[in-house]
Write an enzyme that holds these catalytic residues in place. Structure first.
Site, PDB file in Angstrom:
ATOM      1  N   SER A  19       0.843  -1.194   0.000  1.00  0.00           N
ATOM      2  CA  SER A  19       0.000   0.000   0.000  1.00  0.00           C
ATOM      3  C   SER A  19       0.875   1.240   0.000  1.00  0.00           C
ATOM      4  CB  SER A  19      -0.902   0.018   1.240  1.00  0.00           C
ATOM      5  OG  SER A  19      -1.565   1.261   1.376  1.00  0.00           O
ATOM      6  N   TYR A  46      -2.265  -0.240  10.318  1.00  0.00           N
ATOM      7  CA  TYR A  46      -2.360  -0.607   8.906  1.00  0.00           C
ATOM      8  C   TYR A  46      -1.079  -0.242   8.168  1.00  0.00           C
ATOM      9  CZ  TYR A  46      -4.074  -0.960   4.129  1.00  0.00           C
ATOM     10  OH  TYR A  46      -4.215  -1.307   2.804  1.00  0.00           O
TER      11      TYR A  46
END
Length: 241
Positions: A130, A141
């Site tokens: 990501s 995350y």
């Protein structure tokens, strides 16, 4: 016929990538938790497809299931590790789930893929990390995706050290229209999943080690890595308002 496995192919980027690879002539292994959705996809795509239930929460079982799927398909050229979970404002329990899936589960199947390709002597692993891996903008995350990105780089170093024709591709998506992003407001440059999938396929075809998806997110990546912490923190606070 070329053969590929996509771990995390029931929705989002993985599902769109399955369609693109099928169009390109790949025989597919569709792996993930939502078996019914993958069976539906298998009926729709113009290529032979195998369906396998794999849940990254159960890392050892996931490793075994991936090995079984490879055996069922006979030979595999490409393995994509796409599964991941995230939340914008997670509880501690949700952060634990992210670590279980995005770190332990991701590493389990990526290592199993690497071991297979080492034995085979060649192949390609594609891991979906990501843009958030570049800074701690999303706490747990971001940390899990930074782990994924570093793990993939380590696999590339390992392949080089062994002198094997194994390429590992780290894909850093920005915002893509998937179930993971549908509840988040204020996002910009949100790309359709099929557009992201086609750019990922181009990275597969050209055997790149690293790619931002979509391409304009390379600019954001440069900014995220270069901006001093106080400015990055201010921008993050502005984004949440």
């Amino acid at each position: 016929m070329r053969r590929a496995i996509i771990v995390g192919s029931s929705t989002g980027i993985g599902r769109a990538l399955a369609r693109v690879l099928a169009e390109a002539g790949y025989e597919l292994g569709l792996a993930g938790r939502k078996t019914e959705l993958m069976e539906e996809l298998a009926r729709e795509i113009p290529a032979p497809a195998y369906v396998k239930h794999i849940d990254l929460v159960r890392a050892e079982e996931a490793r075994m299931a991936l090995g079984e799927l490879v055996e069922e398909m006979g030979d595999v050229d490409l393995i994509v590790v796409n599964s991941g979970v995230g939340s914008s404002e997670p509880t501690w329990e949700e952060e634990l789930a992210m670590i279980a899936v995005n770190v332990t589960g991701f590493a389990a199947v990526a290592r199993r893929a690497m071991d297979y390709f080492i034995e085979r002597g060649s192949g390609q692993i594609v891991g979906i990390s990501s843009i958030s891996a570049l800074r701690g903008v999303a706490s747990a995350y971001s940390a899990t995706k930074a782990f994924d990105s570093t793990f993939l780089e380590g696999l590339n170093f390992e392949a080089d050290r062994l002198g094997l024709d194994i390429r590992v591709t780290d894909v850093k998506p920005g915002f893509v229209d998937t179930p993971m992003t549908e509840r988040n407001e204020g996002m910009f440059w949100v790309a359709p999943a099929d557009k992201a999938a086609r750019q990922i396929y181009e990275a597969i075809r050209t055997r790149k080690r690293h790619v931002y998806v979509t391409k304009r997110w390379r600019i954001v990546g440069w900014v995220m890595k270069s901006v001093p912490y106080p400015i990055a923190s201010w921008l993050q606070g502005r984004r949440r308002k």
